[in-house]
Design an enzyme around this catalytic site. Structure first.
Site, mmCIF file in Angstrom:
data_model
loop_
_atom_site.group_PDB
_atom_site.id
_atom_site.type_symbol
_atom_site.label_atom_id
_atom_site.label_comp_id
_atom_site.label_asym_id
_atom_site.label_seq_id
_atom_site.Cartn_x
_atom_site.Cartn_y
_atom_site.Cartn_z
ATOM 1 N N ASP A 258 0.851 -1.187 0.000
ATOM 2 C CA ASP A 258 0.000 0.000 0.000
ATOM 3 C C ASP A 258 0.888 1.239 0.000
ATOM 4 O OD1 ASP A 258 -1.583 2.275 1.356
ATOM 5 O OD2 ASP A 258 -3.141 0.803 0.907
ATOM 6 N N GLU B 87 -4.370 2.428 -4.750
ATOM 7 C CA GLU B 87 -2.923 2.416 -4.578
ATOM 8 C C GLU B 87 -2.437 1.132 -3.916
ATOM 9 O OE1 GLU B 87 -4.595 4.568 -0.913
ATOM 10 O OE2 GLU B 87 -5.061 4.287 -3.030
ATOM 11 N N ASP C 228 -1.748 9.165 -11.177
ATOM 12 C CA ASP C 228 -1.642 8.094 -12.174
ATOM 13 C C ASP C 228 -0.193 7.892 -12.606
ATOM 14 O OD1 ASP C 228 -4.360 7.741 -12.046
ATOM 15 O OD2 ASP C 228 -4.804 8.805 -13.922
ATOM 16 N N ASN D 203 -2.995 12.937 -4.968
ATOM 17 C CA ASN D 203 -4.179 13.324 -5.734
ATOM 18 C C ASN D 203 -4.732 14.670 -5.270
ATOM 19 O OD1 ASN D 203 -4.182 10.998 -7.348
ATOM 20 N ND2 ASN D 203 -5.363 9.839 -5.825
ATOM 21 N N HIS E 15 -5.164 14.085 -10.041
ATOM 22 C CA HIS E 15 -5.218 12.645 -10.312
ATOM 23 C C HIS E 15 -4.247 12.220 -11.408
ATOM 24 C CE1 HIS E 15 -8.565 11.510 -7.676
ATOM 25 N NE2 HIS E 15 -9.066 12.701 -7.952
#
Length: 351
Positions: A219, A262, A236, A227, A232
């Site tokens: 994680d 994630e 990405d 973000n 975003h």
């Protein structure tokens, strides 16, 4: 899919092949009709046998064999019917119907378009039919109408090209659909659904051979802030960079799965706890990429291993790795927690 389409094609030919005998009966003399009708019945029986008895076993060679049988039956019928028709002097409407037998290769080559094939596969399947057309012409060299023969052969080649392009387009579309189904569209790693199926297979294989199987639940730390602060698209790019780095540094046979957002799952077959810990520490040393502000991208990682943790099913194995990942987060993030690590002693070898 190829075998199913072979069986569909065989059903169509099995029904239509004997029905044409009604037209033959009207236009041909009885001896010729009787011979052709017998050939049609045998061809139809062969198609029915292919339809009823040929089942797919999931092997590509099995599919090639099915296609070879499908195209061999009408090709043999074409050669034999051509030979029989040559023995009769047909005129008028009978000659026109007899000439119609010569269109069978065109039908077969056009039928290639319904199969998803590569360029090489399409050409290999088409070659015997084109060769058969050449043999049919050679049987009548003395009276052969060369312009007509060359024109017909060129048309066959053209149909072969068009049908092969259609087959390739169909195959390309199928590959894209399969890739979309099994791969995460952003990172290109396995999606969760395909990852679950793969994990189940790996767990069964490891259980049967009593081999180790390690799972790392990864994680990314403070990913939401990327973000929120940078958008975003930046998030990405961070995910894509991380998956690329990890993907290029995996052992052979290891699989990275995007579990959601994630979160990633790393499946490590034949890796015990020590081996998986070493691999993960090496991966953390290499790094997971950078955040948009230039600081290192880190992750909290929980590890579980089938043998060491005495796990009997893959879902429990993933659940245990997930719990240890949360323990890593609660203990300060940017660390690996495995079975040798308790709440008081965490693996912080690399920070």
């Amino acid at each position: 899919m190829i075998v199913n389409r072979v069986r569909l094609f065989a059903l169509l030919f099995a029904v239509l092949t004997p029905l044409w005998s009604v037209i033959d009966l009207v236009v041909f003399p009885f001896p010729l009709w009787f011979t052709l009708a017998g050939m049609r019945i045998m061809a139809s029986a062969a198609f029915i046998s292919l339809l009823l008895n040929y089942k797919s076993n999931g092997n590509l060679l099995n599919a090639y064999h099915a296609m070879a049988l499908l195209f061999a039956i009408p090709t043999i019928f074409y050669i034999t019917s051509y030979t029989v028709l040559k023995q009769y002097e047909l005129t008028g409407f009978s000659a026109a119907i007899g000439a119609g037998y010569g269109f069978l290769p065109f039908v077969l080559l056009a039928g290639l378009a319904i199969f998803p094939l590569t360029l090489l596969e399409g050409l290999v399947i088409a070659s015997p039919i084109l060769l058969t057309q050449g043999i049919a012409g050679s049987l009548n060299l003395a009276t052969l109408d060369w312009p007509s023969f060359v024109g017909a052969f060129w048309l066959l080649v053209l149909i072969t090209g068009i049908a092969t392009l259609a087959s390739m387009s169909q195959l390309s579309f199928m590959i894209a659909l399969v890739r979309q189904a099994i791969r995460d569209p952003l990172t290109g790693v396995f999606s969760r659904q395909s990852g679950e199926e793969l994990l189940e297979l790996q767990f069964l294989s490891a259980t049967r051979s009593n081999a180790p199987l390690s799972i790392a639940f990864i994680d990314l730390d403070h990913f939401k802030s990327i973000n929120d602060r940078f958008g975003h698209e930046a998030g990405d790019r961070a995910l894509l960079g991380m998956s690329d780095i990890v993907g290029h540094n995996l052992r052979g046979g290891d699989v990275l799965v995007r579990w959601g957002g994630e979160e990633f799952l790393l499946i490590m077959p034949n890796a015990d706890m020590e081996q998986s810990r070493a691999a993960l520490l090496r991966m953390r040393t290499i790094g997971l990429g950078l955040r948009p502000d230039g600081t290192p991208l880190t992750a909290s990682i929980g590890v579980a291993e089938r043998c060491a943790d005495q796990i009997s099913d893959w879902k429990t194995l993933v659940g245990l790795a997930d719990q240890r990942m949360y323990l890593a987060k609660q203990s300060g993030r940017n660390r690996v927690v495995d079975g040798s690590t308790d709440e008081a002693r965490l693996s912080t070898s690399v920070s």
